[in-house]
Design a protein around this motif. Structure first.
Motif, PDB file in Angstrom:
ATOM      1  N   GLY A 261      26.932   1.081  -6.797  1.00 49.13           N
ATOM      2  CA  GLY A 261      27.036   2.262  -5.959  1.00 49.13           C
ATOM      3  C   GLY A 261      28.145   2.180  -4.927  1.00 49.13           C
ATOM      4  N   LEU A 262      28.317   3.301  -4.220  1.00 50.46           N
ATOM      5  CA  LEU A 262      29.357   3.449  -3.201  1.00 50.46           C
ATOM      6  C   LEU A 262      28.750   4.019  -1.928  1.00 50.46           C
ATOM      7  CD1 LEU A 262      32.437   5.179  -4.884  1.00 50.46           C
ATOM      8  CD2 LEU A 262      32.424   2.941  -3.796  1.00 50.46           C
ATOM      9  N   TRP A 353      15.362  -2.037  -3.258  1.00 50.54           N
ATOM     10  CA  TRP A 353      15.712  -1.506  -4.585  1.00 50.54           C
ATOM     11  C   TRP A 353      17.214  -1.565  -4.810  1.00 50.54           C
ATOM     12  CZ3 TRP A 353      18.228   3.383  -5.568  1.00 50.54           C
ATOM     13  CH2 TRP A 353      18.330   3.692  -6.926  1.00 50.54           C
ATOM     14  N   LEU A 354      18.014  -1.231  -3.780  1.00 50.12           N
ATOM     15  CA  LEU A 354      19.466  -1.284  -3.910  1.00 50.12           C
ATOM     16  C   LEU A 354      19.940  -2.676  -4.328  1.00 50.12           C
ATOM     17  CD1 LEU A 354      21.114   0.700  -0.941  1.00 50.12           C
ATOM     18  CD2 LEU A 354      21.222   1.234  -3.367  1.00 50.12           C
ATOM     19  N   SER A 355      19.316  -3.686  -3.753  1.00 54.02           N
ATOM     20  CA  SER A 355      19.742  -5.065  -4.016  1.00 54.02           C
ATOM     21  C   SER A 355      19.273  -5.582  -5.367  1.00 54.02           C
ATOM     22  CB  SER A 355      19.225  -5.996  -2.912  1.00 54.02           C
ATOM     23  OG  SER A 355      19.706  -5.600  -1.653  1.00 54.02           O
ATOM     24  N   GLY A 381      26.438  -6.353  -0.633  1.00 57.69           N
ATOM     25  CA  GLY A 381      25.415  -6.563  -1.651  1.00 57.69           C
ATOM     26  C   GLY A 381      24.568  -5.332  -1.894  1.00 57.69           C
ATOM     27  N   ARG A 382      24.495  -4.446  -0.885  1.00 53.73           N
ATOM     28  CA  ARG A 382      23.741  -3.201  -1.093  1.00 53.73           C
ATOM     29  C   ARG A 382      24.543  -2.245  -1.983  1.00 53.73           C
ATOM     30  NH1 ARG A 382      19.400  -5.825   0.675  1.00 53.73           N
ATOM     31  NH2 ARG A 382      19.338  -6.080   2.940  1.00 53.73           N
ATOM     32  N   PHE A 383      25.825  -2.099  -1.642  1.00 52.10           N
ATOM     33  CA  PHE A 383      26.745  -1.263  -2.420  1.00 52.10           C
ATOM     34  C   PHE A 383      27.891  -2.126  -2.938  1.00 52.10           C
ATOM     35  CE2 PHE A 383      24.729   1.596   0.624  1.00 52.10           C
ATOM     36  CZ  PHE A 383      24.365   2.671  -0.166  1.00 52.10           C
ATOM     37  N   ASP A 384      28.495  -1.688  -4.027  1.00 53.99           N
ATOM     38  CA  ASP A 384      29.667  -2.406  -4.537  1.00 53.99           C
ATOM     39  C   ASP A 384      30.809  -2.356  -3.534  1.00 53.99           C
ATOM     40  OD1 ASP A 384      28.518  -3.053  -7.004  1.00 53.99           O
ATOM     41  OD2 ASP A 384      29.000  -1.101  -7.830  1.00 53.99           O
ATOM     42  N   GLU A 385      30.954  -1.203  -2.889  1.00 55.96           N
ATOM     43  CA  GLU A 385      32.069  -1.053  -1.946  1.00 55.96           C
ATOM     44  C   GLU A 385      31.737   0.028  -0.927  1.00 55.96           C
ATOM     45  OE1 GLU A 385      34.479  -2.497  -0.249  1.00 55.96           O
ATOM     46  OE2 GLU A 385      35.427  -3.021  -2.169  1.00 55.96           O
ATOM     47  N   ILE A 386      32.300  -0.119   0.275  1.00 53.95           N
ATOM     48  CA  ILE A 386      32.207   0.893   1.325  1.00 53.95           C
ATOM     49  C   ILE A 386      33.616   1.396   1.587  1.00 53.95           C
ATOM     50  CG2 ILE A 386      31.452   1.410   3.674  1.00 53.95           C
ATOM     51  CD1 ILE A 386      29.607  -1.023   3.521  1.00 53.95           C
ATOM     52  N   PHE A 387      33.821   2.696   1.400  1.00 55.78           N
ATOM     53  CA  PHE A 387      35.147   3.293   1.594  1.00 55.78           C
ATOM     54  C   PHE A 387      35.149   4.193   2.832  1.00 55.78           C
ATOM     55  CE2 PHE A 387      35.900   2.252  -2.891  1.00 55.78           C
ATOM     56  CZ  PHE A 387      37.238   1.884  -2.861  1.00 55.78           C
TER      57      PHE A 387
END
Length: 497
Positions: A261-262, A353-355, A381-387
């Motif tokens: 996720g993002l 759940w995200l992890s 680790g929660r999201f693949d990337e934060i933009f």
């Protein structure tokens, strides 16, 4: 462990009562008859409330409309007769005291003899007094390999050829549907198109929409926005492009993990929501929007239950895009003190759940105010990337003007002075740029003529961008983006005014 292996193990260990939770009643019975009967050599007795016992001439029609009598057949058979009793929809009778007592009594027989009761039901509801007796076994929807086999079988029978990439897209679109539903939709596709190709994907996605419409928390969005409609954000576009085919069989065979996720953080109007819609279009995946307001219920424990139902439904429909708009308002640090800890419990369930999620549910969360986001959400680790999506720079503003004007005037978009428009629209977001064009169109339409560059320039001078009204919040977001803790969506440098 495969379903057949797990069920065989439970039968060999003489578990007395097994509860199979599934909507695919016929498929379960088929698998049990094909694999279990052969490997364990057990007679199979199938019962339902209307027809009683079937598939066995000696007991045909026995125990019609009588669930207590259906259990008595277990005692009638000799101790040396290995048997499986498939009781369909029997979960509806478990709260009856006579049924509950009868199950407890015959459980002693089941533990000593090669007999097992298998309850098949679509809803999981077991009374507390039967918790120790009943073992729950989940029967999953068809796997990729099963769907692949079914599609190839049908394609071969039609004697048609299909591109491998289209086949993978069809497999993804079928995931989350029962085998019976897949066959029904494929029949509809053949009746409509006389073949199976890329046009079939939309009908499969529409079938998933029918499932989503049964819930009030998730909303199925039909979208047609594309990445090309988003101006700037070249880093984000490149990131998404590289992950477009990562949900297919080839990616799995390569050993590539499914994208998780993002998190898109930025000033309002910079294209965060548009990006979520564009991802669903580009990746040809269903887009589910989570209505956070409906998630929080009034009864203690209800909100957590609703979130679990939402997660379960999203995983059933997967692969899909789960869009959570303005997640900062949903899990605000400021709102979690006066709600008896509900927000904290829901947040804990969500980030866990995200992890740990294994199903291909790609989460796209958007946020405007990073100060409201709990640290647990933005942790790696929660999201693949934060933009971070910043206000567009001059070159990006030119591109955004071109995209919108080309949409409104596809035949004369080249006649506008984009350099001048970009120069006058400093500190404007993409949404505000679009609004300035609409304002110019209203003005020109009132004067009964075509709108021009000068009309847009006039609209720009009259509009006050949000970044100027909330200058402190904008500066705080930009400084946080420059700290290195977040990836920039655009390769253009951020300007601090």
């Amino acid at each position: 462990m495969k379903f057949t292996d797990e069920l065989t193990l439970l039968l060999k260990a003489r578990y007395p009562i097994i509860y199979i939770n599934t909507i695919e009643e016929d498929r379960v019975e088929y698998i049990i008859r094909k694999y279990i009967k052969t490997s364990l050599n057990r007679s199979i007795y199938s019962w339902d409330f209307i027809d009683g016992y079937t598939n066995n001439p000696n007991n045909e029609g026995f125990a019609k409309r009588n669930p207590v009598q259906a259990l008595e057949l277990v005692e009638r058979l000799t101790a040396q007769t290995p048997a499986l009793f498939l009781l369909k929809d029997f979960n509806r009778f478990l709260t009856d005291v006579s049924i509950s007592r009868k199950l407890k009594n015959i459980s002693r027989i089941l533990k000593l003899q090669p007999k097992t009761i298998i309850i098949i039901g679509s809803e999981l509801n077991i009374p507390k007094e039967l918790y120790d007796l009943i073992t729950v076994l989940q029967f999953q929807l068809p796997t990729e390999s099963e769907i692949n086999y079914e599609l190839k079988r049908l394609i071969d029978s039609l004697n048609i050829e299909i591109d491998q990439q289209v086949l993978e897209s069809l497999i993804r679109a079928c995931q989350g549907l029962s085998l019976e539903r897949i066959r029904r939709v494929l029949s509809k596709i053949i009746a409509t198109y006389k073949t199976i190709d890329e046009n079939s994907i939309q009908l499969l996605l529409n079938e998933k929409k029918q499932i989503i419409s049964q819930t009030e928390i998730l909303e199925y969005w039909s979208v047609n926005e594309t990445i090309s409609k988003i101006g700037g954000v070249d880093n984000l576009k490149d990131w998404l492009k590289k992950r477009k085919t990562s949900f297919g069989l080839q990616a799995a065979n390569y050993g590539l993990p499914t994208p998780r996720g993002l998190l898109l953080v930025g000033i309002q109007g910079t294209g965060k929501s548009l990006t979520a819609k564009a991802i669903a279009t580009e990746w040809q995946l269903p887009l589910l929007k989570l209505d956070v307001g409906k998630l929080f219920g009034g009864i203690i424990g209800e909100s957590e239950s609703r979130l679990r139902q939402t997660i379960e439904l999203a995983e059933t429909i997967s692969p899909c895009i789960l869009w959570i708009d303005e997640i900062d308002k949903a899990f605000s640090n400021n709102d979690s003190k006066g709600d008896s800890g509900t927000s904290n419990r829901v947040l804990a369930t969500f980030i866990s759940w995200l992890s740990e999620k294994t199903k291909p549910v790609f989460v796209v969360a958007t946020a405007n105010n990073v100060d409201l986001l709990p640290l647990e959400v933005i942790r790696k680790g929660r999201f693949d990337e934060i933009f971070f999506l910043d206000l567009p720079q001059k070159q990006e503003r030119e591109q955004i003007f071109k995209i919108h004007i080309q949409e409104f005037r596809p035949n004369r978009w080249e006649s506008f002075d984009y350099s001048k428009l970009a120069q006058l629209s400093e500190s404007f977001s993409g949404a505000e740029i679009r609004q300035s064009i609409i304002e110019a169109m209203y003005h020109a339409f009132y004067e009964k003529r075509e709108f021009t560059t000068e009309d847009i320039c006039l609209a720009l001078t009259q509009l006050i961008p949000l970044s100027q009204l909330e200058n402190n919040q904008t500066l705080k977001l930009k400084n946080w983006a420059l700290s290195g803790r977040i990836r920039l969506a655009s390769s253009k440098s951020i300007s601090i005014n």
